[in-house]
Design a protein around this motif. Structure first.
Motif, PDB file in Angstrom:
ATOM      1  N   GLN A   1       0.820  -1.213   0.000  1.00 28.89           N
ATOM      2  CA  GLN A   1       0.000   0.000   0.000  1.00 28.89           C
ATOM      3  C   GLN A   1       0.853   1.261   0.000  1.00 28.89           C
ATOM      4  O   GLN A   1       0.329   2.368  -0.006  1.00 28.89           O
ATOM      5  CB  GLN A   1      -0.897   0.013   1.252  1.00 28.89           C
ATOM      6  CG  GLN A   1      -1.879  -1.131   1.304  1.00 28.89           C
ATOM      7  CD  GLN A   1      -2.836  -1.104   0.123  1.00 28.89           C
ATOM      8  OE1 GLN A   1      -3.603  -0.165  -0.041  1.00 28.89           O
ATOM      9  NE2 GLN A   1      -2.769  -2.124  -0.724  1.00 28.89           N
ATOM     10  N   TYR A   2       2.170   1.103   0.045  1.00 27.51           N
ATOM     11  CA  TYR A   2       3.051   2.263   0.226  1.00 27.51           C
ATOM     12  C   TYR A   2       3.934   2.525  -0.988  1.00 27.51           C
ATOM     13  O   TYR A   2       4.792   3.384  -0.947  1.00 27.51           O
ATOM     14  CB  TYR A   2       3.896   2.049   1.489  1.00 27.51           C
ATOM     15  CG  TYR A   2       3.030   1.685   2.667  1.00 27.51           C
ATOM     16  CD1 TYR A   2       2.178   2.635   3.240  1.00 27.51           C
ATOM     17  CD2 TYR A   2       2.985   0.381   3.162  1.00 27.51           C
ATOM     18  CE1 TYR A   2       1.343   2.301   4.285  1.00 27.51           C
ATOM     19  CE2 TYR A   2       2.158   0.043   4.218  1.00 27.51           C
ATOM     20  CZ  TYR A   2       1.334   1.012   4.777  1.00 27.51           C
ATOM     21  OH  TYR A   2       0.500   0.689   5.808  1.00 27.51           O
ATOM     22  N   GLY A   3       3.728   1.756  -2.065  1.00 28.82           N
ATOM     23  CA  GLY A   3       4.515   1.986  -3.281  1.00 28.82           C
ATOM     24  C   GLY A   3       5.977   1.641  -3.107  1.00 28.82           C
ATOM     25  O   GLY A   3       6.828   2.170  -3.816  1.00 28.82           O
TER      26      GLY A   3
ATOM     27  N   VAL B   1       8.258  -2.267  -6.806  1.00 32.05           N
ATOM     28  CA  VAL B   1       7.859  -2.222  -8.209  1.00 32.05           C
ATOM     29  C   VAL B   1       8.423  -3.473  -8.874  1.00 32.05           C
ATOM     30  O   VAL B   1       9.595  -3.806  -8.685  1.00 32.05           O
ATOM     31  CB  VAL B   1       8.402  -0.957  -8.908  1.00 32.05           C
ATOM     32  CG1 VAL B   1       8.081  -0.998 -10.403  1.00 32.05           C
ATOM     33  CG2 VAL B   1       7.800   0.291  -8.285  1.00 32.05           C
ATOM     34  N   VAL B   2       7.579  -4.175  -9.613  1.00 33.92           N
ATOM     35  CA  VAL B   2       8.022  -5.407 -10.264  1.00 33.92           C
ATOM     36  C   VAL B   2       8.138  -5.174 -11.765  1.00 33.92           C
ATOM     37  O   VAL B   2       7.162  -4.816 -12.425  1.00 33.92           O
ATOM     38  CB  VAL B   2       7.047  -6.563  -9.964  1.00 33.92           C
ATOM     39  CG1 VAL B   2       7.474  -7.812 -10.734  1.00 33.92           C
ATOM     40  CG2 VAL B   2       7.019  -6.856  -8.471  1.00 33.92           C
ATOM     41  N   LEU B   3       9.349  -5.354 -12.293  1.00 33.65           N
ATOM     42  CA  LEU B   3       9.586  -5.274 -13.726  1.00 33.65           C
ATOM     43  C   LEU B   3       9.585  -6.701 -14.286  1.00 33.65           C
ATOM     44  O   LEU B   3       9.659  -7.663 -13.513  1.00 33.65           O
ATOM     45  CB  LEU B   3      10.939  -4.601 -13.996  1.00 33.65           C
ATOM     46  CG  LEU B   3      11.133  -3.201 -13.381  1.00 33.65           C
ATOM     47  CD1 LEU B   3      12.504  -2.660 -13.744  1.00 33.65           C
ATOM     48  CD2 LEU B   3      10.043  -2.253 -13.834  1.00 33.65           C
TER      49      LEU B   3
ATOM     50  N   LYS C   1      13.083  -7.997 -13.123  1.00 30.59           N
ATOM     51  CA  LYS C   1      13.626  -7.778 -11.773  1.00 30.59           C
ATOM     52  C   LYS C   1      12.669  -6.951 -10.915  1.00 30.59           C
ATOM     53  O   LYS C   1      11.734  -6.333 -11.429  1.00 30.59           O
ATOM     54  CB  LYS C   1      14.998  -7.124 -11.839  1.00 30.59           C
ATOM     55  CG  LYS C   1      15.009  -5.671 -12.271  1.00 30.59           C
ATOM     56  CD  LYS C   1      16.423  -5.131 -12.056  1.00 30.59           C
ATOM     57  CE  LYS C   1      16.563  -3.690 -12.445  1.00 30.59           C
ATOM     58  NZ  LYS C   1      17.899  -3.164 -12.215  1.00 30.59           N
TER      59      LYS C   1
ATOM     60  N   LEU D   1      12.228  -3.895  -7.963  1.00 27.41           N
ATOM     61  CA  LEU D   1      12.859  -2.738  -7.331  1.00 27.41           C
ATOM     62  C   LEU D   1      12.193  -2.527  -5.981  1.00 27.41           C
ATOM     63  O   LEU D   1      10.970  -2.577  -5.874  1.00 27.41           O
ATOM     64  CB  LEU D   1      12.680  -1.488  -8.192  1.00 27.41           C
ATOM     65  CG  LEU D   1      13.333  -1.513  -9.571  1.00 27.41           C
ATOM     66  CD1 LEU D   1      13.000  -0.231 -10.316  1.00 27.41           C
ATOM     67  CD2 LEU D   1      14.837  -1.685  -9.446  1.00 27.41           C
TER      68      LEU D   1
ATOM     69  N   PHE E   1      12.095   0.038  -2.497  1.00 27.05           N
ATOM     70  CA  PHE E   1      12.482   1.322  -1.912  1.00 27.05           C
ATOM     71  C   PHE E   1      12.345   1.220  -0.394  1.00 27.05           C
ATOM     72  O   PHE E   1      11.253   1.436   0.143  1.00 27.05           O
ATOM     73  CB  PHE E   1      11.601   2.443  -2.463  1.00 27.05           C
ATOM     74  CG  PHE E   1      11.723   2.606  -3.956  1.00 27.05           C
ATOM     75  CD1 PHE E   1      12.749   3.353  -4.503  1.00 27.05           C
ATOM     76  CD2 PHE E   1      10.833   1.969  -4.804  1.00 27.05           C
ATOM     77  CE1 PHE E   1      12.875   3.492  -5.868  1.00 27.05           C
ATOM     78  CE2 PHE E   1      10.959   2.096  -6.180  1.00 27.05           C
ATOM     79  CZ  PHE E   1      11.985   2.860  -6.715  1.00 27.05           C
TER      80      PHE E   1
ATOM     81  N   GLU F   1      13.066   2.991   2.178  1.00 29.65           N
ATOM     82  CA  GLU F   1      12.609   4.102   3.020  1.00 29.65           C
ATOM     83  C   GLU F   1      11.110   4.350   2.887  1.00 29.65           C
ATOM     84  O   GLU F   1      10.535   5.123   3.647  1.00 29.65           O
ATOM     85  CB  GLU F   1      13.415   5.383   2.725  1.00 29.65           C
ATOM     86  CG  GLU F   1      13.145   6.032   1.393  1.00 29.65           C
ATOM     87  CD  GLU F   1      13.887   5.357   0.236  1.00 29.65           C
ATOM     88  OE1 GLU F   1      13.736   5.834  -0.900  1.00 29.65           O
ATOM     89  OE2 GLU F   1      14.604   4.357   0.459  1.00 29.65           O
ATOM     90  N   MET F   2      10.460   3.696   1.916  1.00 31.45           N
ATOM     91  CA  MET F   2       9.012   3.831   1.785  1.00 31.45           C
ATOM     92  C   MET F   2       8.270   2.668   2.438  1.00 31.45           C
ATOM     93  O   MET F   2       7.047   2.667   2.534  1.00 31.45           O
ATOM     94  CB  MET F   2       8.636   3.910   0.302  1.00 31.45           C
ATOM     95  CG  MET F   2       9.206   5.166  -0.348  1.00 31.45           C
ATOM     96  SD  MET F   2       9.116   5.104  -2.118  1.00 31.45           S
ATOM     97  CE  MET F   2       7.413   5.542  -2.325  1.00 31.45           C
TER      98      MET F   2
END
Lengths: 283, 113
Positions: free
Chosen positions: A79-81, A84-86, A89, A91, A93, A95-96
């Motif tokens: 829920q916090y973004g 991210v799934v490519l 691979k 990604l 974050f 700190e989020m």
């Protein structure tokens, strides 16, 4: 008894009231003062003293690249973004991340496990003979304020008298600070903005079932709007602090009011008597 | 070569103005260069508290966009977009999505990443 000093609006005098209340009461009994405003803790300015520090760790996911098939379920869960799934691979974050662990639960491949990561710290000091100060400090760029608040409160848990300086606002950090408290002192100022945020903070206390009373700071004498609000909500006005240049000057210098304003010690003791009469478990 | 282009937009139509913010853009308008019209996708994270950039970038990744036209992109979103191999072009002329698309096709837009 655990007392939370909150306000909704920032800059109304929460820290002023919390610091001076704790200092005055510690003249006759043990007090633990907790700075729950972990994004900008400043109680220590009133109580300069040597500190000891413990880190606050939060859970963050680790991705097993051999098991991960990049289905994207973790990113849809978050829920916090923070994920991210490519196609090839993932990604992340850190700190989020709020450390909720939802991604670990929903990953169909069992490719996510949790590890610990430092998001802040708790600082301990003993600035006066009956006063312990515990300050939560959230690291810059981090979002996990409630995590740090919970940890700071954990170390104060079970103490007979805990006074908490709450974070401003009415979001998760205030809820974390206020939940389970015995009494909430709402410090406000007689301005439309102060009243607006007071009504929000009073609403949070109400929802959490914490009894509340109001301290009007920087009073010019009338305070009609605030008093009318308190009457309509059946919230007692515990005390009114007059608009006084000496008070502002002492606070700006990081000094305690009892050291410079005659008679104010007794007024803080009076406030504490009202608070403990209403908030002491079994009272 | 046919590819998918995404333009951030204040509304769902190609005559709507380009939104200069990426993560908080109300709409993403996708256009396959082989086709004549835009497909609008409402950004459900436009008003979220935080984390909007990476989540918006995930929408582009999921739809296979290869080009993004917008005003500016924040750091976290940019790292997603670069990792996904999406090219970013800056549009700050205050015009419509259609105008941005035409200028992109004429090679008039500055490449950001």
């Amino acid at each position: 008894m655990r007392v939370v000093v909150a306000s909704g609006k920032g800059g109304t005098g929460k820290t002023l009231v919390a610091a001076n209340l704790a200092a005055v009461v510690s003249g006759s009994r043990e007090v633990v003062l907790v700075d729950c405003d972990v994004e900008e803790p400043n109680l220590h300015l009133f109580f300069p003293s040597e500190t000891k520090t413990l880190p606050v760790l939060a859970d963050v996911p680790v991705f097993d690249q051999l098991r991960c098939d990049h289905c994207g379920e973790c990113a849809r869960t978050c829920q916090y973004g923070a994920i991210v799934v490519l196609p090839q691979k993932n990604l992340f974050f850190p700190e989020m991340c709020h450390g909720c662990g939802g991604c670990e639960i929903t990953c169909p491949q069992g490719a996510i496990s949790m590890r610990k990561r430092e998001v802040g710290r708790v600082e301990f000091s003993r600035p006066r003979c009956h006063l312990t100060l515990i300050s939560g400090v959230l690291n810059e760029r981090e979002v996990a304020a409630p995590r740090v608040i919970r940890e700071a409160l954990l170390y104060a848990g079970g103490h007979p008298l805990v006074i908490c300086d709450a974070p401003p606002g009415t979001a998760c950090p205030l809820v974390e600070t206020l939940e389970g408290a015995d009494y909430c002192v709402l410090v406000t100022e007689p301005t439309p903005f102060g009243l607006h945020d007071l009504s929000l903070a009073a609403g949070v206390a109400d929802v959490l079932g914490v009894p509340a009373g109001v301290v009007i700071n920087r009073s010019m004498g009338e305070d009609g709007m605030v008093r009318e609000f308190c009457r309509s909500k059946n919230i007692p006005v515990l005390w009114t602090i007059p608009f006084d240049r000496r008070i502002a000057e002492l606070a700006n210098d990081g000094k305690l009011l009892a050291d410079g304003v005659p008679g104010i010690r007794e007024l803080f003791l009076g406030l504490f008597a009202k608070v403990s009469g209403r908030g002491e478990p079994g009272a | 070569m046919v590819m998918i282009i995404c333009i951030t937009s204040k509304g769902p139509k190609s005559f709507d103005l380009v939104e200069e913010r990426f993560g908080r853009s109300p709409y993403f308008l996708f256009r396959d260069t082989g086709k004549d019209d835009f497909e609008p996708v409402a950004n459900k994270f436009a008003d979220a508290a935080g984390g909007v950039g990476p989540r918006a970038a995930q929408v582009l990744v999921d739809r296979g966009a290869k080009v993004l036209i917008t005003g500016n992109v924040g750091g976290n979103a940019l790292s997603v977009i670069q990792a996904a191999g999406i090219e970013v072009f800056r549009y700050r002329d205050g015009g419509s999505v259609e105008d941005a698309f035409q200028k992109y096709q004429k090679g008039l837009l500055e490449k950001m990443a």
